[in-house]
Enzyme design. Structure first.
Site, PDB file in Angstrom:
ATOM      1  N   ASP A 179      -5.582  -6.647   5.618  1.00 48.17           N
ATOM      2  CA  ASP A 179      -5.275  -7.472   4.455  1.00 48.17           C
ATOM      3  C   ASP A 179      -5.579  -6.528   3.304  1.00 48.17           C
ATOM      4  O   ASP A 179      -6.747  -6.232   3.037  1.00 48.17           O
ATOM      5  CB  ASP A 179      -6.166  -8.716   4.394  1.00 48.17           C
ATOM      6  CG  ASP A 179      -5.776  -9.604   3.231  1.00 48.17           C
ATOM      7  OD1 ASP A 179      -5.741  -9.085   2.096  1.00 48.17           O
ATOM      8  OD2 ASP A 179      -5.511 -10.793   3.424  1.00 48.17           O
ATOM      9  N   HIS A 180      -4.550  -6.012   2.651  1.00 39.71           N
ATOM     10  CA  HIS A 180      -4.812  -4.890   1.733  1.00 39.71           C
ATOM     11  C   HIS A 180      -5.698  -5.312   0.555  1.00 39.71           C
ATOM     12  O   HIS A 180      -6.307  -4.474  -0.095  1.00 39.71           O
ATOM     13  CB  HIS A 180      -3.517  -4.202   1.288  1.00 39.71           C
ATOM     14  CG  HIS A 180      -2.778  -4.897   0.200  1.00 39.71           C
ATOM     15  ND1 HIS A 180      -1.979  -5.979   0.410  1.00 39.71           N
ATOM     16  CD2 HIS A 180      -2.719  -4.667  -1.145  1.00 39.71           C
ATOM     17  CE1 HIS A 180      -1.460  -6.384  -0.742  1.00 39.71           C
ATOM     18  NE2 HIS A 180      -1.890  -5.599  -1.709  1.00 39.71           N
ATOM     19  N   HIS A 242      -4.421 -13.237   1.342  1.00 37.26           N
ATOM     20  CA  HIS A 242      -5.158 -12.579   0.255  1.00 37.26           C
ATOM     21  C   HIS A 242      -6.059 -13.552  -0.519  1.00 37.26           C
ATOM     22  O   HIS A 242      -7.212 -13.244  -0.822  1.00 37.26           O
ATOM     23  CB  HIS A 242      -4.202 -11.934  -0.750  1.00 37.26           C
ATOM     24  CG  HIS A 242      -3.195 -11.026  -0.117  1.00 37.26           C
ATOM     25  ND1 HIS A 242      -3.479 -10.205   0.945  1.00 37.26           N
ATOM     26  CD2 HIS A 242      -1.893 -10.792  -0.412  1.00 37.26           C
ATOM     27  CE1 HIS A 242      -2.393  -9.513   1.275  1.00 37.26           C
ATOM     28  NE2 HIS A 242      -1.422  -9.860   0.473  1.00 37.26           N
TER      29      HIS A 242
HETATM   30  C1  BG6 Z   1       1.826  -8.419  -0.667  1.00 34.17           C
HETATM   31  C2  BG6 Z   1       2.865  -9.483  -0.827  1.00 34.17           C
HETATM   32  O1  BG6 Z   1       1.028  -8.677   0.465  1.00 34.17           O
HETATM   33  O2  BG6 Z   1       1.013  -8.379  -1.836  1.00 34.17           O
HETATM   34  C3  BG6 Z   1       3.696  -9.258  -2.079  1.00 34.17           C
HETATM   35  O3  BG6 Z   1       3.711  -9.504   0.312  1.00 34.17           O
HETATM   36  C4  BG6 Z   1       2.809  -9.106  -3.279  1.00 34.17           C
HETATM   37  O4  BG6 Z   1       4.619 -10.300  -2.283  1.00 34.17           O
HETATM   38  C5  BG6 Z   1       1.720  -8.076  -3.016  1.00 34.17           C
HETATM   39  O5  BG6 Z   1       3.612  -8.690  -4.379  1.00 34.17           O
HETATM   40  C6  BG6 Z   1       0.728  -8.040  -4.165  1.00 34.17           C
HETATM   41  O6  BG6 Z   1      -0.156  -6.981  -3.977  1.00 34.17           O
HETATM   42  P1  BG6 Z   1      -0.909  -6.267  -5.196  1.00 34.17           P
HETATM   43  O7  BG6 Z   1      -1.789  -5.261  -4.544  1.00 34.17           O
HETATM   44  O8  BG6 Z   1       0.143  -5.683  -6.074  1.00 34.17           O
HETATM   45  O9  BG6 Z   1      -1.657  -7.362  -5.921  1.00 34.17           O
END
Ligand code: BG6
Length: 487
Positions: A179-180, A242
């Site tokens: 989960d990045h 997230h």
């Molecule tokens: C991803 C989603 O996991 O996270 C995207 O699939 C979203 O739709 C993105 O734009 C947002 O990530 P960050 O790191 O830019 O907040």
């Protein structure tokens, strides 16, 4: 760090090009690589090893955060890469992959430690995992690990099925679910903020906190991902993973020690204490929205229904706001508000802790309205911690909010993917989602999915470039609060 083989499935895809190759290179540049590494890139296209190395080089030149100025070192890095053409459905392709992995292990004198990274479409997750086992690729004398990208299922049932299949080939301890958001420095910092500061720790409970708000607003729309996004929506794309991960990180109680097991246990407890939503009540606590056309940065943009690839009658959600309650002794009575949406006014991921405004009682005779104390943790795109206090303005004697601000202006901070891959190299699963967390998150979200698909929750419209539908504001206004972003 132990020497290993890193097998990347989906190596010609977008994620590999933008994130994974640059992350590997940056780890290499910062001496955070295993002593010896063999990298086998797997993909459907026909490619030679040197084609692959040229492709990786190009991706680094475009996306790497560290500057590539030493050609010899770059060549040394690229030399670790080999390519294996592969069809996920053909068992013989796994066998030739295994032969290549073994051949490289022998050439480089690498023990049989194998990390498999699935950067592929979700329909291939269990197929590949099971074939890794079937083909003998996963029978190693060393360790094996599986890194898997989202989405982990599209509802509770499919997530359970996927997990049941994965665990036929890998143990839970061997599975690293990415989960990045858990790789973002400020999300990783939440634990330190709450537990390394007795000053905050003393206030981190329902006696002092009025509400907690977690926002992830984005300015981008659906982009080129209509096929995926129209089936997933903000609920599955952002909220189930997230947003609930940020909730767990914020609301967890002090672990016995800072270890993967203890932290993940505390996170699980948060999910277990989350008051379940009944399908009939979803409309009271959840607002779903879809963007219409509007102005963003002086430019007119399309509404969701006019986006390429989106059907003109789509009822998909591009915005979700929800009120959640954690029924344990620390948080009982404190509402948590979560919202996320696309095409909103600004890109901001932040957590705001609003403290109770007990000071107003003291100042009411003076007719003075004291602003609440706030702790604002900005996660993205800025990394800030701000404490809003009250102070008397020396000029007019009025009580005004002041901000104590810490900005992490460190240059060259490792990106989420770098941190996460590095952790996986070292076998540290603290910032990966445990199955129990994922399952409990789906359990909580499932009644919302059901209510949405039955059409029992109205879909609210919001203009592109706004802060979301007015109903999301009313959710807080009804109880005397407001979102602390759109001032
Ligand atoms: C991803 C989603 O996991 O996270 C995207 O699939 C979203 O739709 C993105 O734009 C947002 O990530 P960050 O790191 O830019 O907040």
């Amino acid at each position: 760090m132990e020497s290993m083989t890193f097998v990347l499935f989906g190596s010609t895809g977008d994620l590999a090009k933008r994130k994974i190759f640059p992350a590997l290179y940056n780890l290499y540049a910062n001496q955070k690589m295993p002593q010896k590494i063999s990298i086998i890139a797997v993909g459907r296209k026909e490619m030679s090893d040197s084609d692959l190395q040229a492709y990786v080089k190009q991706s680094l030149q475009t996306f790497s955060r560290s500057i590539i100025d030493d050609e010899t070192r770059l060549a040394d890095f690229l030399d670790a890469f080999r390519y294996s053409r592969f069809d996920a459905t053909k068992i013989e392709d796994y066998q030739s992959l295994r032969d290549l992995v073994e051949q490289r292990e022998k050439e480089l004198h690498i023990p049989e430690n194998r990390m498999f990274y699935l950067s592929v479409g979700p329909e291939f997750f269990d197929l590949i995992a099971l074939n890794i086992k079937e083909s003998g690729l996963g029978s190693t004398k060393g360790w094996k690990r599986l890194i898997i990208e989202k989405p982990f299922g599209h509802d509770l049932e499919s997530a359970r099925l996927l997990n049941a299949n994965l665990t036929k080939a890998f143990e839970e301890e061997e599975i690293y679910r990415i989960d990045h958001y858990l790789g973002k420095p400020m999300v990783q910092n939440l634990e330190a903020l709450a537990f390394a500061n007795p000053v905050l720790q003393a206030l981190w409970n329902n006696e002092n906190i009025a509400n907690v708000q977690i926002t992830a607003s984005e300015t981008v729309g659906v982009e080129e991902r209509a096929g995926y996004y129209d089936k997933s929506g903000a609920l599955r794309d952002m909220f189930q993973n997230h947003m609930l991960q940020m909730l767990m990180m914020t609301a967890m109680q002090k672990p016995n020690k800072i270890s993967a097991n203890d932290i993940r246990n505390e996170k699980r407890k948060v999910m277990e204490s989350l008051r379940p939503l009944k399908k009939e009540d979803v409309g009271l606590q959840v607002i779903r929205g879809q963007y219409t056309s509007g102005e963003m940065n002086g430019k007119q943009v399309n509404g969701y229904l006019d986006e390429p690839g989106i059907h003109s009658t789509s009822m998909n959600d591009t915005f979700i706001a929800a009120e959640l309650w954690i029924d344990n002794s620390f948080w009982s009575g404190v509402p948590f508000y979560i919202r996320t949406g696309k095409r909103m006014k600004e890109k901001s991921t932040r957590i705001v802790i609003e403290f109770k405004d007990s000071a107003n009682e003291l100042y009411k005779d003076q007719n003075v309205k004291v602003a609440p104390n706030l702790l604002i943790i900005e996660i993205n795109p800025n990394e800030n911690v701000t404490l809003q206090l009250n102070s008397k303005n020396p000029l007019n004697g009025e009580i005004e909010p002041i901000k104590m601000n810490f900005t992490s202006n460190q240059k060259d901070v490792p990106e989420a993917y770098e941190r996460l891959i590095y952790d996986a190299f070292r076998g540290d699963s603290t910032f990966f989602a445990h199955w129990k967390e994922v399952e409990l998150a789906w359990e909580w979200v499932q009644p919302i999915i059901d209510a949405f698909s039955e059409g029992s929750v109205p879909l609210m419209q919001y203009e592109s470039g706004s802060y979301g539908p007015k109903e999301a504001h009313q959710l807080l206004q009804n109880v005397g609060f407001k979102w602390w972003l759109d001032e």
